[in-house]
Design an enzyme around this catalytic site. Structure first.
Site, PDB file in Angstrom:
ATOM      1  N   LYS A 138       0.823  -1.215   0.000  1.00 20.01           N
ATOM      2  CA  LYS A 138       0.000   0.000   0.000  1.00 20.01           C
ATOM      3  C   LYS A 138       0.862   1.272   0.000  1.00 20.01           C
ATOM      4  O   LYS A 138       0.430   2.313  -0.470  1.00 20.01           O
ATOM      5  CB  LYS A 138      -0.921   0.032   1.228  1.00 20.01           C
ATOM      6  CG  LYS A 138      -1.782  -1.205   1.467  1.00 20.01           C
ATOM      7  CD  LYS A 138      -2.844  -1.374   0.431  1.00 20.01           C
ATOM      8  CE  LYS A 138      -3.958  -2.331   0.837  1.00 20.01           C
ATOM      9  NZ  LYS A 138      -3.540  -3.697   1.163  1.00 20.01           N
TER      10      LYS A 138
HETATM   11  C1  LIG Z   1      -4.196  -4.839   0.785  1.00 15.89           C
HETATM   12  C2  LIG Z   1      -3.386  -6.075   0.764  1.00 15.89           C
HETATM   13  C3  LIG Z   1      -3.680  -7.124  -0.115  1.00 15.89           C
HETATM   14  C4  LIG Z   1      -4.867  -7.073  -1.042  1.00 15.89           C
HETATM   15  O1  LIG Z   1      -4.724  -6.095  -2.047  1.00 15.89           O
HETATM   16  P1  LIG Z   1      -6.017  -5.565  -2.829  1.00 15.89           P
HETATM   17  O2  LIG Z   1      -5.528  -4.450  -3.665  1.00 15.89           O
HETATM   18  O3  LIG Z   1      -6.990  -5.133  -1.781  1.00 15.89           O
HETATM   19  O4  LIG Z   1      -6.529  -6.716  -3.629  1.00 15.89           O
HETATM   20  C5  LIG Z   1      -2.850  -8.222  -0.117  1.00 15.89           C
HETATM   21  N1  LIG Z   1      -1.803  -8.315   0.735  1.00 15.89           N
HETATM   22  C6  LIG Z   1      -1.506  -7.319   1.600  1.00 15.89           C
HETATM   23  C7  LIG Z   1      -0.346  -7.495   2.510  1.00 15.89           C
HETATM   24  C8  LIG Z   1      -2.272  -6.171   1.632  1.00 15.89           C
HETATM   25  O5  LIG Z   1      -1.964  -5.208   2.501  1.00 15.89           O
END
Ligand SMILES: *Cc1c(COP(=O)(O)O)cnc(C)c1O
Length: 495
Positions: free
Chosen positions: A109
């Protein structure tokens, strides 16, 4: 480039789409076309560094920004990373791992949420908005901290994060609740991620809430992946990893590769799909899910049915039943017909269910494959991966690796080079990783991190080791029915 809502509203500029976050009709903003990137352009990207590759890809969508403006944001954002923002590691022949967890909060993120504050602040200027912005975020664990780090002390914004009080890892909770900064608010919700996300969507759709925020000087915006400003920096790492493969002479420009993406809200892999639509040579996009397997079923049958048990797993950031960004894919599957999307979304809202014709799934998005893994498989994958490659992966990345092996074993003996997208540092989930790899049970997150470090001779990232000395600053937990009044109270407002 103009943007339209998946439910019809528009056009708006890129800057407007970013400032608004979610369209007034409840839809998600999508670009009017996919800008095309040629082989020569991909070739040119390969000699650039990450911040430049990223600015280039973003500039193709955000035409109301100059390349130089975007580059200044990506350079500042990625300077906060520990080394490269998106390094690619070779695991085995034809098998690569894209490490997207070298940012300030150790999850992928960060790639977008370190850039978004610059995009948002500049977008407001471009459209002549002087109101303050209230960023409202629902998190399954990682978005929250990344958004808090990105937006803390950014002038003209307040950031409020809603997380499921009992649904995130200890480390994730500690990361969020210790965040400093004068504009930072964190609220635990008695419910799961979908409850938190629904509350955010409800607030965005409520004229009463909008007015209540306006009364104290704020306009709402979102830092969730429903915001196009979140999505666009994520498209870049698909191009970047492709270039890294070219530079390592693993592939030649034009050759197809696969991506496997641990998925929840579907923002990460959707960015990969957008990259493909722009011309990146991608063969298959493999959607990896944990025990919450609603996406796996959707890609197999076209039925999206959220009426199922919600499982709390060791990969909490993927514990989601309603994947918001799927709406953007549906829009493409339905040939950009906003009316059809609206009907599907109404059905989802009323019945928790919708169905797309199976033929549409096979004909329109043949590149998608879905696999899910249960808890046992995820743990075994972490364990085996460490045994085989002396490489620690977190539970989310392990769901991806597990899906890759299933894909290879069950469907094809595919020799196409494949990149598994690694989404978090193993040290964000030390208890689960320690138990899987070392067969050691340790309830306390900080102790588990220390034991994991000793067992595997790997270093605890600074962002984790620094937490132990930080006081908890945000302790509030609210019932679902009180969310609206609590978030307003943070900025001195009332319903
Ligand atoms: C948010 C997240 C995901 C999922 O990603 P999306 O974009 O919501 O599909 C997978 N792994 C981790 C560690 C995340 O923080």
């Amino acid at each position: 480039m103009n943007f339209y809502s998946t439910r019809g509203f528009g056009p708006v500029s890129g800057a407007e789409a970013i400032v608004k976050g979610l369209a007034d009709d409840g839809g998600l903003f999508v670009p009017e076309t996919f800008p095309k990137v040629t082989s020569e352009e991909i070739n040119d990207l390969c000699s650039l560094e990450y911040a430049e590759r990223s600015a280039y890809v973003m500039s193709r969508f955000l035409t109301d920004f100059t390349y130089e403006e975007l580059l200044s944001y990506t350079q500042k954002a990625y300077a906060r990373f520990d080394g490269d923002a998106a390094p690619l590691t070779k695991v085995d022949d034809g098998f690569f791992l894209l490490e997207l967890w070298h940012g300030p909060t150790l999850a992928f993120k960060d790639i977008a949420l370190t850039v978004l504050p610059y995009l948002l602040t500049a977008s407001k200027k471009k459209i002549g908005k002087n109101t303050k912005t209230q960023i409202l975020v629902a998190t399954s664990g990682d978005t929250g901290k990344a958004a808090l780090e990105g937006f803390k002390d950014v002038d003209g914004t307040e950031i409020t994060v809603l997380y499921p009080a009992e649904g995130v890892s200890d480390m994730q909770k500690k990361q969020m609740t210790t965040t400093e900064g004068k504009n930072v608010h964190v609220l635990g919700v008695k419910g799961n991620f979908d409850d938190a996300q629904n509350a955010v969507k409800r607030i965005f759709a409520s004229e009463t809430m909008k007015k209540a925020f306006a009364d104290v000087g704020y306009e709402l915006s979102s830092a969730n992946s429903i915001n196009f400003g979140r999505l666009v920096p994520q498209i870049a790492y698909y191009f970047s990893s492709y270039c890294d493969l070219v530079n390592a002479e693993e592939i030649e420009v034009g050759q197809e590769i696969n991506f496997v993406v641990p998925s929840g809200n579907f923002g990460n892999i959707l960015a990969g799909y957008y990259a493909k639509r722009m011309g990146l040579p991608v063969q298959h996009l493999i959607v990896a899910s944990n025990k919450n397997d609603v996406l796996t079923d959707f890609f197999a049958t076209g039925r999206y049915d959220a009426n199922r048990t919600f499982h709390k797993t060791i990969s909490p950031s993927m514990d989601i039943l309603v994947s918001s960004n799927l709406e953007r894919l549906l829009y493409e599957m339905e040939d950009r017909n906003a009316e059809s999307v609206k009907e599907l979304m109404t059905s989802l809202k009323e019945y928790g269910f919708y169905r797309v014709d199976e033929d549409i799934v096979y004909d329109k998005i043949p590149e998608f494959f879905g696999y899910c893994s249960n808890e046992e498989e995820t743990k075994n994958t972490m364990d085996n991966f460490y045994d085989d490659y002396t490489y620690l992966i977190d539970p989310h990345t392990a769901v991806g690796v597990s899906a890759f092996f299933k894909y290879m074993g069950e469907v094809y003996d595919d020799t196409t080079p494949t990149v598994v997208v690694g989404t978090a540092s193993p040290y964000k989930f030390p208890q689960s990783v320690l138990e899987a790899v070392g067969k050691i049970k340790e309830e306390d997150a900080e102790k588990a991190a220390k034991k994991l470090s000793r067992l595997t001779s790997t270093e605890i990232p600074e962002a984790i080791s620094a937490l132990s000395s930080k006081p908890v600053l945000h302790e509030k937990v609210a019932d679902k029915k009180d969310i609206e009044s609590e978030v307003l109270a943070f900025v001195g407002g009332k319903v």
